[in-house]
Design a protein around this motif. Structure first.
Motif, PDB file in Angstrom:
ATOM      1  N   HIS A  56      -0.255  13.115  -8.835  1.00 40.81           N
ATOM      2  CA  HIS A  56      -1.712  13.261  -8.831  1.00 40.81           C
ATOM      3  C   HIS A  56      -2.178  14.076 -10.027  1.00 40.81           C
ATOM      4  O   HIS A  56      -3.117  13.688 -10.749  1.00 40.81           O
ATOM      5  CB  HIS A  56      -2.153  13.931  -7.524  1.00 40.81           C
ATOM      6  CG  HIS A  56      -3.647  14.062  -7.404  1.00 40.81           C
ATOM      7  ND1 HIS A  56      -4.338  15.148  -7.895  1.00 40.81           N
ATOM      8  CD2 HIS A  56      -4.574  13.237  -6.845  1.00 40.81           C
ATOM      9  CE1 HIS A  56      -5.634  15.001  -7.655  1.00 40.81           C
ATOM     10  NE2 HIS A  56      -5.799  13.840  -7.009  1.00 40.81           N
ATOM     11  N   THR A  82       0.812  -1.219   0.000  1.00 42.03           N
ATOM     12  CA  THR A  82       0.000   0.000   0.000  1.00 42.03           C
ATOM     13  C   THR A  82       0.847   1.272   0.000  1.00 42.03           C
ATOM     14  O   THR A  82       0.329   2.368   0.221  1.00 42.03           O
ATOM     15  CB  THR A  82      -0.930   0.014   1.231  1.00 42.03           C
ATOM     16  OG1 THR A  82      -0.134  -0.055   2.432  1.00 42.03           O
ATOM     17  CG2 THR A  82      -1.906  -1.153   1.190  1.00 42.03           C
ATOM     18  N   PHE A  84      -4.925   2.850  -1.977  1.00 40.20           N
ATOM     19  CA  PHE A  84      -4.362   4.081  -1.401  1.00 40.20           C
ATOM     20  C   PHE A  84      -4.973   4.336  -0.028  1.00 40.20           C
ATOM     21  O   PHE A  84      -6.190   4.263   0.158  1.00 40.20           O
ATOM     22  CB  PHE A  84      -4.645   5.283  -2.305  1.00 40.20           C
ATOM     23  CG  PHE A  84      -3.674   5.435  -3.437  1.00 40.20           C
ATOM     24  CD1 PHE A  84      -2.492   6.143  -3.261  1.00 40.20           C
ATOM     25  CD2 PHE A  84      -3.944   4.879  -4.679  1.00 40.20           C
ATOM     26  CE1 PHE A  84      -1.601   6.294  -4.315  1.00 40.20           C
ATOM     27  CE2 PHE A  84      -3.061   5.016  -5.734  1.00 40.20           C
ATOM     28  CZ  PHE A  84      -1.881   5.721  -5.551  1.00 40.20           C
ATOM     29  N   GLU A  85      -4.139   4.595   0.934  1.00 39.37           N
ATOM     30  CA  GLU A  85      -4.621   4.942   2.258  1.00 39.37           C
ATOM     31  C   GLU A  85      -5.107   6.386   2.260  1.00 39.37           C
ATOM     32  O   GLU A  85      -4.706   7.195   1.409  1.00 39.37           O
ATOM     33  CB  GLU A  85      -3.516   4.730   3.300  1.00 39.37           C
ATOM     34  CG  GLU A  85      -3.092   3.272   3.428  1.00 39.37           C
ATOM     35  CD  GLU A  85      -2.003   3.072   4.459  1.00 39.37           C
ATOM     36  OE1 GLU A  85      -1.574   4.087   5.063  1.00 39.37           O
ATOM     37  OE2 GLU A  85      -1.588   1.925   4.670  1.00 39.37           O
ATOM     38  N   GLU A  86      -5.928   6.705   3.208  1.00 34.82           N
ATOM     39  CA  GLU A  86      -6.526   8.034   3.270  1.00 34.82           C
ATOM     40  C   GLU A  86      -5.438   9.115   3.368  1.00 34.82           C
ATOM     41  O   GLU A  86      -4.523   9.030   4.176  1.00 34.82           O
ATOM     42  CB  GLU A  86      -7.448   8.133   4.490  1.00 34.82           C
ATOM     43  CG  GLU A  86      -8.205   9.450   4.547  1.00 34.82           C
ATOM     44  CD  GLU A  86      -9.178   9.496   5.715  1.00 34.82           C
ATOM     45  OE1 GLU A  86      -9.745  10.576   5.964  1.00 34.82           O
ATOM     46  OE2 GLU A  86      -9.354   8.447   6.388  1.00 34.82           O
ATOM     47  N   GLY A  87      -5.526  10.074   2.460  1.00 32.06           N
ATOM     48  CA  GLY A  87      -4.577  11.179   2.438  1.00 32.06           C
ATOM     49  C   GLY A  87      -3.312  10.914   1.645  1.00 32.06           C
ATOM     50  O   GLY A  87      -2.495  11.817   1.454  1.00 32.06           O
ATOM     51  N   GLU A  88      -3.131   9.657   1.156  1.00 30.42           N
ATOM     52  CA  GLU A  88      -1.906   9.309   0.432  1.00 30.42           C
ATOM     53  C   GLU A  88      -2.023   9.564  -1.070  1.00 30.42           C
ATOM     54  O   GLU A  88      -1.014   9.613  -1.772  1.00 30.42           O
ATOM     55  CB  GLU A  88      -1.570   7.830   0.666  1.00 30.42           C
ATOM     56  CG  GLU A  88      -1.117   7.514   2.074  1.00 30.42           C
ATOM     57  CD  GLU A  88       0.208   8.171   2.402  1.00 30.42           C
ATOM     58  OE1 GLU A  88       1.181   7.988   1.653  1.00 30.42           O
ATOM     59  OE2 GLU A  88       0.261   8.903   3.417  1.00 30.42           O
ATOM     60  N   TYR A  89      -3.265   9.722  -1.547  1.00 32.13           N
ATOM     61  CA  TYR A  89      -3.460   9.973  -2.985  1.00 32.13           C
ATOM     62  C   TYR A  89      -3.320  11.477  -3.211  1.00 32.13           C
ATOM     63  O   TYR A  89      -4.278  12.212  -3.388  1.00 32.13           O
ATOM     64  CB  TYR A  89      -4.846   9.479  -3.414  1.00 32.13           C
ATOM     65  CG  TYR A  89      -5.111   9.580  -4.902  1.00 32.13           C
ATOM     66  CD1 TYR A  89      -4.320   8.900  -5.820  1.00 32.13           C
ATOM     67  CD2 TYR A  89      -6.166  10.357  -5.377  1.00 32.13           C
ATOM     68  CE1 TYR A  89      -4.564   8.986  -7.183  1.00 32.13           C
ATOM     69  CE2 TYR A  89      -6.428  10.455  -6.745  1.00 32.13           C
ATOM     70  CZ  TYR A  89      -5.613   9.775  -7.638  1.00 32.13           C
ATOM     71  OH  TYR A  89      -5.852   9.860  -8.994  1.00 32.13           O
ATOM     72  N   ASN A  90      -2.051  11.935  -3.171  1.00 31.41           N
ATOM     73  CA  ASN A  90      -1.777  13.364  -3.240  1.00 31.41           C
ATOM     74  C   ASN A  90      -0.735  13.665  -4.303  1.00 31.41           C
ATOM     75  O   ASN A  90      -0.314  12.787  -5.050  1.00 31.41           O
ATOM     76  CB  ASN A  90      -1.337  13.889  -1.873  1.00 31.41           C
ATOM     77  CG  ASN A  90      -0.134  13.131  -1.335  1.00 31.41           C
ATOM     78  OD1 ASN A  90       0.838  12.887  -2.042  1.00 31.41           O
ATOM     79  ND2 ASN A  90      -0.202  12.728  -0.054  1.00 31.41           N
ATOM     80  N   ARG A 133       2.323   4.443  -1.281  1.00 34.10           N
ATOM     81  CA  ARG A 133       1.787   5.311  -2.338  1.00 34.10           C
ATOM     82  C   ARG A 133       2.705   5.403  -3.544  1.00 34.10           C
ATOM     83  O   ARG A 133       2.236   5.484  -4.687  1.00 34.10           O
ATOM     84  CB  ARG A 133       1.497   6.713  -1.791  1.00 34.10           C
ATOM     85  CG  ARG A 133       2.730   7.514  -1.374  1.00 34.10           C
ATOM     86  CD  ARG A 133       2.336   8.922  -0.907  1.00 34.10           C
ATOM     87  NE  ARG A 133       1.880   9.755  -2.007  1.00 34.10           N
ATOM     88  CZ  ARG A 133       2.678  10.521  -2.762  1.00 34.10           C
ATOM     89  NH1 ARG A 133       4.004  10.520  -2.547  1.00 34.10           N
ATOM     90  NH2 ARG A 133       2.196  11.258  -3.724  1.00 34.10           N
TER      91      ARG A 133
END
Length: 635
Positions: free
Chosen positions: A565, A511, A600-606, A513
């Motif tokens: 992103h 996982t 993607f963990e929360e906040g990692e899709y940046n 990113r």
């Protein structure tokens, strides 16, 4: 044990090979080399003269530039501008009694008298040799140049002076093509012709070597403590050069600067720094020359060398670095761990090595280079137990192993293997194909401690490799794939140093990113590439060369690494026409993208920049997709 002692011990262990010519194949040619006897050196000869046993001229010819073994003195081995003759083979200024008559160089009139007196003393000693005496008898007559002119080996003008250069561009004699600086600079070697008998040339005759070695030993005086051997022996302050090659003027040990600060200020005499015997100096330098010629790896003047004192058979891959072989029982052979040197050479040439080792054996590793034309430095020297050395080498290949492809020039085809990339390969791909040899050797030097001392791989080298791999449009496709493989190998090694382990297969549970973004890029790249192949109308010749336009994933890869992103949105939008056109064939790609996005963990899709892990994800996903396609095709 210091390196001089190790080299002396090596010489003693293989002294029975001193004076024996050995042959080594290099690409499309063969070169000869030799463990030099004590009190001997090598020199490039231009003319070969044959004399009879009675000291009469027999024949002469111009020869290709080849190294000739010759006896020398301490002063002649270090001569510069001052006259100092060798003892047998030498330049015309020394061996020709009529040199001044044919050149007019009166300032050098003492060269012949010094030479002939020195040679005469050898002939008058109990260690003389009949062939040496034959040469002495002939040269005493002092008409060598006259005989060479009659033989059309040398050429004189109307005033009976040696020509400085040939008057026209046509019919240029061999001597003008061979000698640099005019005929008078020619180096002459001698041998003896015996009618009806094949004789060993003087420069290969071990009897002559031994005779001079024993003779010169009688001339050495002033015994003192040798710091290398620990014995009372005749000392020397003049040490050999020509260590890396026959034209090398650098020295490992030198103290000829009496007016500067080489040793003054702390010592008043050079021998207060270290006193080294003539015998130890000769053995150490001759062993080092031999080892470099035999199994050294030289890049831009920097020598990487490994050797051992004992026999050691290394079970290494076949000549192409495809896979390791099972351990085999070592086979007996007489060598200075030549196969071991292959293992270290393969460390530098990119081969993955495995071996069965024996307890208690030692391996010596040196790196040498010269910062100035006169001084040679030992940049790195270590002594390892065999088990320790191969443990470090094996760990490097395990930690940094990745898929590696290369072009087999012998078979003329592309091949692949799993292992660590070569250090030279790393340097060239990390800094681009136009990287200078100085940069290549410097990078190898920096990487060696990562293997032999298990230090971390320099971060700037890994960073540069990732940057190169993130810019595929700057390379041809086949070249970029190799850059990518090297970068993945270094990133994998760097992660292992941090306690993070990656497999070379796709990890669907990862996982991270960076890894996930790399997987997304791979899906887009492979899908678009397959769609292009299916829809673009190309000729058969173009298809065979795979001359297809770059995908959007490849074109935007550099931007993707910096702003994943934002760039992924552009790449994904460019896929839409292909997704619509392919219909049901696009289902798998869409599912893969959805699966990856869900990891993607929360906040990692940046939009934070990516590190080298994204290359691992990209490579693993590409391999998985191509493997799936191949399996589907087989079904």
């Amino acid at each position: 044990m210091n390196y001089l002692d190790a080299l002396c011990t090596t010489y003693d262990r293989y002294s029975d090979r001193a004076g024996e010519e050995e042959i080594k194949a290099i690409k499309d040619r063969e070169i000869s080399y030799m463990l030099l006897p004590i009190s001997h050196t090598t020199q490039t000869a231009h003319i070969e003269v044959l004399v009879t046993e009675n000291g009469e001229f027999y024949d002469a010819e111009v020869i290709p530039k080849v190294n000739t073994v010759l006896p020398f003195t301490e002063s002649s081995g270090s001569r510069t501008a001052a006259l100092s003759p060798h003892v047998l083979h030498d330049k015309l200024v020394y061996v020709a009694g009529d040199y001044v008559a044919y050149t007019g160089e009166t300032k050098k009139d003492k060269g012949f008298s010094m030479y002939i007196e020195q040679l005469g003393k050898w002939c008058d000693s109990e260690f003389s040799h009949p062939h040496v005496e034959a040469v002495y008898k002939y040269l005493k007559k002092a008409h060598l140049i006259e005989d060479l002119i009659k033989q059309d080996v040398l050429y004189a003008d109307a005033n009976q002076k040696l020509l400085k250069k040939w008057p026209s561009k046509d019919g240029v004699p061999d001597i003008f093509k061979t000698v640099t600086g005019g005929q008078e600079a020619a180096f002459v070697r001698f041998s003896v012709h015996v009618p009806g008998k094949v004789t060993t040339p003087i420069w290969k005759d071990k009897e002559v070597f031994n005779a001079y070695q024993n003779y010169y030993a009688t001339l050495l005086k002033e015994n003192a403590l040798c710091y290398v051997s620990g014995k009372e022996l005749p000392l020397t302050s003049q040490h050999p050069n020509k260590i890396r090659n026959s034209g090398d003027k650098t020295k490992l040990i030198s103290s000829n600067d009496n007016s500067g600060f080489t040793f003054r200020g702390r010592f008043t005499e050079a021998n207060q720094v270290a006193s080294i015997s003539y015998e130890a100096s000769q053995k150490a330098h001759n062993a080092l020359k031999w080892l470099i010629e035999r199994q050294g790896r030289t890049i831009d003047g920097r020598v990487f060398l490994t050797w051992g004192l004992d026999e050691l058979e290394v079970d290494s891959p076949v000549e192409t670095p495809i896979q390791t072989k099972p351990f085999e029982e070592p086979q007996e052979e007489v060598q200075t761990m030549h196969s071991l040197a292959k293992a270290y050479g393969k460390l530098l040439a990119g081969y993955k090595a495995s071996t069965e080792v024996r307890n208690g054996k030692k391996i010596y590793i040196m790196t040498l280079d010269a910062a100035t034309p006169g001084r040679l430095s030992v940049l790195y020297y270590r002594c390892f137990d065999v088990e320790e050395y191969f443990g470090k080498l094996q760990k490097w290949h395990e930690d940094a192993e990745w898929y590696q492809s290369y072009y087999n020039s012998k078979e003329k085809k592309w091949e692949s293997f799993i292992g660590a990339p070569s250090l030279e390969r790393i340097a060239k791909f990390v800094y681009g194909s136009k990287a200078s040899e100085a940069l290549v050797k410097g990078t190898i030097e920096r990487l060696l401690p990562s293997i032999l001392d298990q230090r971390v791989v320099p971060a700037d080298i890994v960073r540069s490799a990732v940057q190169q791999a993130s810019n595929p449009v700057a390379f041809e496709t086949f070249e970029w794939e190799q850059v990518l493989q090297v970068a993945c190998s270094l990133v994998k090694k760097q992660n292992v140093e941090k306690g993070i382990y990656h497999t070379m297969t796709l990890n669907r549970q990862n996982t991270n990113r960076h890894y996930l973004y790399g997987r997304l890029l791979a899906v887009a790249d492979v899908f678009e590439r397959n769609a292009i192949k299916a829809t673009e109308k190309t000729t058969e010749s173009e298809k065979s060369k795979e001359k297809l336009r770059a995908t959007n994933a490849i074109r935007y890869m550099n931007a993707f690494a910096g702003q994943p992103h934002r760039t992924w949105k552009t790449i994904h939008e460019s896929l839409q026409p292909y997704l619509v056109r392919e219909g049901s064939k696009a289902v798998y790609a869409q599912r893969e993208i959805q699966e990856i996005m869900g990891l993607f963990e929360e906040g990692e899709y940046n939009n934070q920049p990516l590190n080298g892990d994204y290359l691992l994800g990209y490579y693993n996903q590409c391999q998985a997709l191509y493997t799936k396609k191949e399996e589907a095709g087989e079904q």
